[in-house]
Design an enzyme around this catalytic site. Structure first.
Site, PDB file in Angstrom:
ATOM      1  CG  ASP A   1      -2.248   0.744   0.920  1.00 22.12           C
ATOM      2  OD1 ASP A   1      -2.157   1.932   0.556  1.00 22.12           O
ATOM      3  OD2 ASP A   1      -3.342   0.167   1.069  1.00 22.12           O
TER       4      ASP A   1
ATOM      5  CD  GLU B   1     -13.720   0.784  -9.645  1.00 27.32           C
ATOM      6  OE1 GLU B   1     -12.753   0.174  -9.187  1.00 27.32           O
ATOM      7  OE2 GLU B   1     -14.527   0.277 -10.442  1.00 27.32           O
TER       8      GLU B   1
ATOM      9  CE  LYS C   1      -9.610  -0.008  -9.902  1.00 27.45           C
ATOM     10  NZ  LYS C   1      -9.217  -0.748  -8.701  1.00 27.45           N
TER      11      LYS C   1
ATOM     12  CG  HIS D   1     -16.249  -8.000  -9.509  1.00 26.33           C
ATOM     13  ND1 HIS D   1     -17.490  -7.792 -10.055  1.00 26.33           N
ATOM     14  CD2 HIS D   1     -16.192  -7.210  -8.412  1.00 26.33           C
ATOM     15  CE1 HIS D   1     -18.155  -6.924  -9.304  1.00 26.33           C
ATOM     16  NE2 HIS D   1     -17.387  -6.561  -8.317  1.00 26.33           N
TER      17      HIS D   1
HETATM   18  P1  NAD Z   1     -10.614   1.019  -0.098  1.00 25.69           P
HETATM   19  O1  NAD Z   1     -10.740   2.487  -0.259  1.00 25.69           O
HETATM   20  O2  NAD Z   1     -11.095   0.387   1.159  1.00 25.69           O
HETATM   21  O3  NAD Z   1      -9.095   0.580  -0.276  1.00 25.69           O
HETATM   22  C1  NAD Z   1      -8.251   1.038  -1.289  1.00 25.69           C
HETATM   23  C2  NAD Z   1      -6.819   0.899  -0.801  1.00 25.69           C
HETATM   24  O4  NAD Z   1      -5.959   1.208  -1.889  1.00 25.69           O
HETATM   25  C3  NAD Z   1      -6.459   1.834   0.338  1.00 25.69           C
HETATM   26  O5  NAD Z   1      -5.839   1.113   1.391  1.00 25.69           O
HETATM   27  C4  NAD Z   1      -5.480   2.801  -0.287  1.00 25.69           C
HETATM   28  O6  NAD Z   1      -4.505   3.273   0.621  1.00 25.69           O
HETATM   29  C5  NAD Z   1      -4.860   1.929  -1.371  1.00 25.69           C
HETATM   30  N1  NAD Z   1      -4.241   2.728  -2.431  1.00 25.69           N
HETATM   31  C6  NAD Z   1      -4.764   3.797  -3.071  1.00 25.69           C
HETATM   32  N2  NAD Z   1      -3.867   4.258  -3.986  1.00 25.69           N
HETATM   33  C7  NAD Z   1      -2.783   3.472  -3.901  1.00 25.69           C
HETATM   34  C8  NAD Z   1      -1.538   3.435  -4.574  1.00 25.69           C
HETATM   35  N3  NAD Z   1      -1.256   4.321  -5.518  1.00 25.69           N
HETATM   36  N4  NAD Z   1      -0.665   2.470  -4.250  1.00 25.69           N
HETATM   37  C9  NAD Z   1      -0.946   1.547  -3.309  1.00 25.69           C
HETATM   38  N5  NAD Z   1      -2.097   1.548  -2.628  1.00 25.69           N
HETATM   39  C10 NAD Z   1      -3.009   2.490  -2.926  1.00 25.69           C
HETATM   40  O7  NAD Z   1     -11.347   0.376  -1.370  1.00 25.69           O
HETATM   41  P2  NAD Z   1     -12.024  -1.043  -1.530  1.00 25.69           P
HETATM   42  O8  NAD Z   1     -13.443  -0.945  -1.131  1.00 25.69           O
HETATM   43  O9  NAD Z   1     -11.164  -2.062  -0.921  1.00 25.69           O
HETATM   44  O10 NAD Z   1     -12.032  -1.206  -3.122  1.00 25.69           O
HETATM   45  C11 NAD Z   1     -10.867  -1.506  -3.838  1.00 25.69           C
HETATM   46  C12 NAD Z   1     -11.243  -1.917  -5.241  1.00 25.69           C
HETATM   47  O11 NAD Z   1     -12.144  -3.011  -5.198  1.00 25.69           O
HETATM   48  C13 NAD Z   1     -11.942  -0.840  -6.044  1.00 25.69           C
HETATM   49  O12 NAD Z   1     -11.548  -0.959  -7.382  1.00 25.69           O
HETATM   50  C14 NAD Z   1     -13.411  -1.198  -5.901  1.00 25.69           C
HETATM   51  O13 NAD Z   1     -14.183  -0.729  -6.986  1.00 25.69           O
HETATM   52  C15 NAD Z   1     -13.337  -2.703  -5.912  1.00 25.69           C
HETATM   53  N6  NAD Z   1     -14.454  -3.399  -5.264  1.00 25.69           N
HETATM   54  C16 NAD Z   1     -14.977  -2.931  -4.103  1.00 25.69           C
HETATM   55  C17 NAD Z   1     -16.022  -3.627  -3.510  1.00 25.69           C
HETATM   56  C18 NAD Z   1     -16.614  -3.167  -2.210  1.00 25.69           C
HETATM   57  O14 NAD Z   1     -17.675  -3.667  -1.818  1.00 25.69           O
HETATM   58  N7  NAD Z   1     -15.989  -2.266  -1.506  1.00 25.69           N
HETATM   59  C19 NAD Z   1     -16.509  -4.799  -4.102  1.00 25.69           C
HETATM   60  C20 NAD Z   1     -15.919  -5.275  -5.285  1.00 25.69           C
HETATM   61  C21 NAD Z   1     -14.891  -4.558  -5.850  1.00 25.69           C
END
Ligand code: NAD
Length: 702
Positions: free
Chosen positions: A338, A397, A402, A444
């Site tokens: 992270d 997202e 990404k 996913h």
């Molecule tokens: P989140 O905000 O809880 O976590 C994202 C993490 O990514 C954070 O810890 C952040 O510090 C880290 N991050 C951000 N930029 C970064 C970088 N440049 N380098 C390294 N780390 C970085 O988000 P989430 O809910 O875990 O979602 C993550 C992904 O999963 C998204 O693409 C989301 O669309 C997808 N998703 C989410 C869900 C859900 O229910 N939350 C379900 C399916 C898919």
């Protein structure tokens, strides 16, 4: 099956050739019966131990055979003649006049557990589970389970197990009294022999004079228990599940009768379920299709199996941490990256939270938690990903973020598969961030990762067969179920599931009373009501996704009926459950009430639609979108729609899934009703060409 003898004790060792687990089918029933008669007739043998040579004891009935029987257009008399063999065999076992002990060396489910219940004594190893899961597939136990269990442990506890179909660990089983002792594997057969050489009972309690059902029979407290259970079941399932009703009837009617007559009652209800479309639909989608998917039905056949040991994860948020937990529990070495070490620490905290609850309940130890954490290495240095065979990005997202982390992952591990956990961004576009686009794929996961079994595997335009195979091997390693889809907006699950919520919100705009919308959603068989579900997803998130889609699609964008309602609620500062205010108000004690101002913003019309028409709208809106996914080739195989819809977002399980529902209702009827909805409600109900063709040809989707 083999009968082995040592002194005056016989052991029946179940060991089906060519299979991982023993099951009941024609051959095993015959061979068990031969062994049993051999034991019964040999006067030199005083007692019998039943055990298995496999890791599990016996897994249940042959569901493929059951599906074949049920789908062949047989009448009740024919089905009656074909059913009942297991029930008769087990009755013969418990009345053979000599003591029989089940040495339960591994998990015993369904017909396997019914065999144990027919034995006079049950000894289990600590790791084994027992249960009667038939109701989860729309069936009932048909080997005496509905009769022996209440006679053994009383009606209330028995109904809990029969109706929910959950399995019990050894400790719980002992506490409830469904087994008599827990013994470590190496002492199991010795303990069984010891019981036989004591003063074993060779008669079941229910065959002894003066038997009384524990906790009261149908002349007393059991009658009240059945009445309350029936009312609760109806309130929770709205008559959608005939198996639950059949279990209640079997217990209520059977307990008034001697066991032999009671077993015939059970058989009659079992046959009635075989003739009902619900059991057929559930067995096919939730067992046969699911098992095929787990065994890799969509895995490219030419690619050698991968042995996956190392996984990288970028992003330690909700999803990344959940994936890390599941992967480490499956024995993988995990590296989590992270932006800072504090951010990565969320992955270990997630493991602590998960195990904290289990340790408190005595279901895990601190050592288990520590072992899992030790497999999750936290880092900010991409070089630590060099050993990873797959790297999953679960960062924000956002396309740019990404792209940046995917490129960095590829540089650190040039041969690795790079997977995105995006919920909305097209995979083909995200793949452009790496140089080897054939190595890029969508994985996913759903939240919470440790509980949701389905993973949507998304093939981008350039994804190679090798990459797909590696992704499917990872899904299998994690013990999850894959559904393979092609890249398209919303993929399969989010796209189809969204139509349920949109339909519910749209109804509000039409003047349907909110309480009616919610109730109709539940009555249609969906696990959550649509407005409550919208609050869970988040109203501002849904509003933003709608706005983004509008911007992306330009002239191709088609407004939906939910969009203005969502915009209005967000404008009013109603953002969803996370902010304690959405379609509902949320109180601190966990309660919720529909927001009072909804009635002012969306007054209910004087004339309300019928519940039946609303239920149809909910299910048809989803089924038509699923059909469009089949037509457009989003689904790699139409046969995957049904299990994926039920596992992914809980599409009314009793229907067997959207396509099976259309087949069972008949395409012509669905077409006619959708045409009516299209004329009165809008083009979202416009039937796809595939439905028109089927209605014309009389063909089926599956
Ligand atoms: P989140 O905000 O809880 O976590 C994202 C993490 O990514 C954070 O810890 C952040 O510090 C880290 N991050 C951000 N930029 C970064 C970088 N440049 N380098 C390294 N780390 C970085 O988000 P989430 O809910 O875990 O979602 C993550 C992904 O999963 C998204 O693409 C989301 O669309 C997808 N998703 C989410 C869900 C859900 O229910 N939350 C379900 C399916 C898919």
């Amino acid at each position: 099956m083999k009968l082995q003898t040592k002194g005056d004790i016989a052991t029946l060792l179940m060991d089906m050739p060519g299979r991982n687990a023993n099951i009941w089918n024609r051959q095993t029933l015959d061979s068990f019966s031969t062994c049993l008669e051999q034991f019964a007739e040999d006067d030199s043998l005083k007692g019998l131990i039943i055990t298995s040579a496999k890791a599990s004891f016996l897994a249940g009935g042959d569901l493929e055979q059951i599906e074949n029987i049920a789908s062949g257009q047989q009448n009740a008399a024919e089905l009656h003649a074909k059913s009942g063999a297991l029930s008769e065999l087990l009755r013969r076992l418990e009345t053979c006049g000599k003591p029989v002990v089940a040495a339960i060396n591994g998990t015993a489910l369904g017909g396997g557990f019914e065999l144990c219940l027919a034995c006079h004594h049950r000894i289990i190893v600590p790791s084994a589970k027992v249960g009667l899961p038939e109701s989860q597939l729309g069936l009932i136990p048909a080997g005496g389970g509905t009769q022996r269990l209440p006679r053994l442990i009383g009606v209330q506890d028995a109904l809990g197990l029969l109706m929910k179909g959950n399995s019990l660990g050894a400790k719980q089983a002992l506490k409830l009294g469904v087994v008599d002792a827990i013994v470590e594997s190496d002492g199991l057969l010795g303990a069984a022999a010891d019981w036989l050489s004591g003063e074993p009972q060779a008669k079941q309690p229910w065959d002894r004079r003066g038997f009384e059902v524990p906790g009261g029979d149908m002349t007393g407290s059991a009658r009240n228990t059945i009445m309350v259970a029936t009312a609760m079941f109806q309130a929770q399932t709205f008559g959608n599940y005939p198996a639950g009703k059949a279990i209640l009837s079997c217990v209520a009617e059977g307990l008034r009768l001697p066991i032999d007559a009671a077993l015939l009652v059970e058989k009659r209800y079992f046959v009635s379920l075989l003739l009902d479309p619900v059991a057929r639909a559930m067995v096919r989608s939730l067992y046969l299709d699911l098992e095929a998917a787990k065994k890799g039905a969509r895995r490219p056949s030419g690619v050698a199996p991968n042995s996956i040991t190392d996984l990288g994860i970028i992003g330690a948020g909700l999803m990344g941490s959940g994936i890390a937990l599941v992967a480490a529990r499956s024995g993988l070495n995990v590296v989590v990256i992270d932006r800072s070490l504090e951010d990565t620490a969320k992955a270990h905290a997630y493991v602590d939270r998960f195990f904290g609850k289990r340790i408190a309940k005595g279901r895990a130890t601190q050592a288990d938690a520590d072992a899992v954490k030790a497999r999750i290495v936290l880092s900010t240095d991409y070089a630590d990903l060099s050993e990873s065979q797959i790297i999953i990005e679960a960062v924000f997202e956002n396309r740019e973020v990404k792209a940046q982390v995917s490129a960095a992952a590829e540089s650190a591990a040039p041969g690795a598969v790079i997977a995105s956990n995006t919920s909305t961004l097209p995979i083909t576009g995200l793949a452009k961030a790496v140089s080897k686009q054939q190595n890029f794929i969508g994985l996913h996961f759903f939240s919470p990762v440790e509980r949701m079994a389905l993973i949507e595997v998304i093939r981008g335009e350039k994804t190679s067969d090798e990459t797909l195979a590696m992704a499917l091997d990872l899904v299998a390693k994690l013990g999850k179920v894959p559904v393979v889809v092609n890249d398209a907006r919303g993929f399969f699950t989010s796209r189809v599931f969204g139509t349920y919520i949109t339909e519910g919100i749209g109804m509000l705009g039409e003047g349907v009373a909110p309480a009616l919308i919610e109730q109709a959603g539940l009555m249609s068989g969906m696990p959550m009501a649509p407005l409550g579900l919208a609050d869970e997803v988040g109203l501002s998130l849904m509003h933003q996704v709608g706005e983004q889609t509008k911007a992306d699609l330009g002239d191709d964008y088609k407004a939906n009926a939910a969009a203005p309602v969502l915009a209005a609620l967000v404008q009013e500062g109603r953002h969803g459950k996370a902010k304690s205010s959405g379609f509902y108000d949320y109180s601190e004690n966990g309660g919720k009430r529909l927001w009072a101002k909804l009635a002012e913003l969306y007054p209910s019309s004087a004339q309300q639609p019928s519940v039946d028409s609303l239920k149809k709208r909910f299910l048809y809106a989803q089924a038509l979108e699923a059909l469009r996914c089949v037509e457009e080739g989003v689904m790699v195989e139409a046969a995957d729609v049904d299990y994926a819809a039920i596992m992914g977002w809980g599409f009314a399980p009793f229907t067997g899934g959207p396509l099976t529902m259309i087949d069972q209702l008949g395409a012509a009827k669905v077409l006619q009703e959708c045409e009516h909805f299209a004329n009165t409600l809008g083009e979202r109900f416009e039937p796809p060409a595939l439905l028109r063709e089927l209605a014309k040809s009389g063909g089926k989707l599956r």
